[in-house]
Design a protein around this motif. Structure first.
Motif, short mmCIF file in Angstrom:
data_model
loop_
_atom_site.label_atom_id
_atom_site.label_comp_id
_atom_site.label_asym_id
_atom_site.label_seq_id
_atom_site.Cartn_x
_atom_site.Cartn_y
_atom_site.Cartn_z
N LEU A 12 9.88 7.05 -3.45
CA LEU A 12 9.62 5.81 -4.18
C LEU A 12 10.93 5.07 -4.45
O LEU A 12 11.01 3.85 -4.25
CB LEU A 12 8.88 6.13 -5.49
CG LEU A 12 8.48 4.94 -6.35
CD1 LEU A 12 7.61 3.96 -5.59
CD2 LEU A 12 7.76 5.44 -7.60
N ARG A 13 11.98 5.79 -4.89
CA ARG A 13 13.28 5.16 -5.11
C ARG A 13 13.82 4.55 -3.81
O ARG A 13 14.36 3.44 -3.81
CB ARG A 13 14.28 6.17 -5.67
CG ARG A 13 14.10 6.45 -7.15
CD ARG A 13 15.25 7.23 -7.74
NE ARG A 13 15.43 8.54 -7.14
CZ ARG A 13 14.80 9.64 -7.53
NH1 ARG A 13 13.95 9.60 -8.54
NH2 ARG A 13 15.03 10.80 -6.93
N GLU A 14 13.64 5.28 -2.72
CA GLU A 14 14.07 4.79 -1.40
C GLU A 14 13.38 3.47 -1.07
O GLU A 14 14.02 2.51 -0.63
CB GLU A 14 13.73 5.87 -0.37
CG GLU A 14 14.28 5.73 0.99
CD GLU A 14 13.81 6.88 1.87
OE1 GLU A 14 13.22 6.61 2.92
OE2 GLU A 14 14.03 8.06 1.50
N ASP A 33 0.83 -1.21 0.00
CA ASP A 33 0.00 0.00 0.00
C ASP A 33 0.86 1.26 0.00
O ASP A 33 0.55 2.24 -0.67
CB ASP A 33 -0.93 0.02 1.21
CG ASP A 33 -2.01 -1.05 1.14
OD1 ASP A 33 -2.32 -1.51 0.02
OD2 ASP A 33 -2.54 -1.42 2.20
N LEU A 34 1.97 1.21 0.74
CA LEU A 34 2.88 2.35 0.79
C LEU A 34 3.54 2.58 -0.57
O LEU A 34 3.64 3.73 -1.03
CB LEU A 34 3.93 2.13 1.88
CG LEU A 34 4.89 3.27 2.14
CD1 LEU A 34 4.14 4.55 2.52
CD2 LEU A 34 5.87 2.89 3.25
N LEU A 35 3.95 1.51 -1.22
CA LEU A 35 4.53 1.64 -2.57
C LEU A 35 3.51 2.22 -3.55
O LEU A 35 3.83 3.10 -4.34
CB LEU A 35 5.01 0.28 -3.07
CG LEU A 35 6.41 -0.13 -2.64
CD1 LEU A 35 6.62 -1.63 -2.81
CD2 LEU A 35 7.44 0.67 -3.41
N ASP A 49 1.33 6.51 -6.86
CA ASP A 49 0.15 7.32 -7.19
C ASP A 49 0.41 8.80 -6.96
O ASP A 49 0.04 9.64 -7.79
CB ASP A 49 -1.06 6.88 -6.35
CG ASP A 49 -1.59 5.51 -6.74
OD1 ASP A 49 -1.16 4.95 -7.77
OD2 ASP A 49 -2.44 4.98 -5.98
N GLN A 50 1.02 9.13 -5.83
CA GLN A 50 1.27 10.53 -5.51
C GLN A 50 2.30 11.15 -6.46
O GLN A 50 2.14 12.28 -6.90
CB GLN A 50 1.73 10.69 -4.06
CG GLN A 50 0.63 10.44 -3.05
CD GLN A 50 -0.50 11.43 -3.23
OE1 GLN A 50 -0.31 12.64 -3.06
NE2 GLN A 50 -1.69 10.94 -3.55
#
Length: 184
Positions: free
Chosen positions: A176-178, A120-122, A127-128
């Motif tokens: 996101l990369r993190e 969900d976090l990914l 999405d953001q």
């Protein structure tokens, strides 16, 4: 002008949006809705139904004049009066030091992400990132479209909106990369 005590009704942000828009040209409530949607609506959100109610209140306050068509749909067209221009000028001259209100569902979800799961976090980060990229692209397109006809301050508003969205887009891209690096 009608007064409550020794002052007129306290105007709100919607009042000033209507007065500001009517400073450009007379308009119906429908016109106001379209203008707001295409301009300040990208950074100042409120129920568009207010654009149907607020002009009538401003008429009662003596800040706006109303003309009703005699036939047909009997549309109401509103025009700012000198007292309305003065109210707008007074508001523009007021000290503005309130904290900006950020109502970002993505940021709120990120705050509570500890109670969700990693997928969900990914998805939130993806999405953001894409949502803010789209909004930045929209600001850029709007700026290019309006550059020949907009005034300097309208263009500066679009520039700040574009910078804000690019900054937030960059945050989500880095985040996101993190997250993706942690999976490797």
């Amino acid at each position: 002008m009608p007064e409550h005590g020794n002052r007129r009704r306290k105007l709100n942000a919607t009042s000033y949006v209507v007065l500001g828009m009517l400073s450009y040209a007379p308009a119906t409530s429908y016109d106001l809705k379209l203008w707001v949607r295409d301009t300040v609506g990208s950074f100042w959100t409120f129920a568009h139904s207010q654009l149907y109610d607020e002009p009538a209140r401003l008429v009662a306050d003596g800040l706006v004049a109303e003309t009703v068509e005699d036939t047909g749909r009997r549309r109401r067209t509103y025009e700012i009066l000198p007292a309305g221009r003065e109210a707008l000028r007074e508001w523009l001259a007021e000290h503005t030091d309130e904290q900006a209100e950020v109502r970002d569902p993505g940021l709120l979800k990120l705050f509570f992400a500890n109670f969700g799961n990693r997928s969900d976090l990914l998805r939130l980060a993806r999405d953001q990132h894409l949502a803010h990229r789209r909004r930045a692209d929209d600001y850029s397109a709007r700026r290019d479209e309006l550059a020949p006809i907009a005034d300097r301050w309208q263009l500066k508003t679009l520039e700040l909106g574009l910078r804000y969205e690019r900054c937030v887009e960059e945050f989500w891209a880095e985040f996101l990369r993190e997250l993706e690096d942690e999976q490797s």
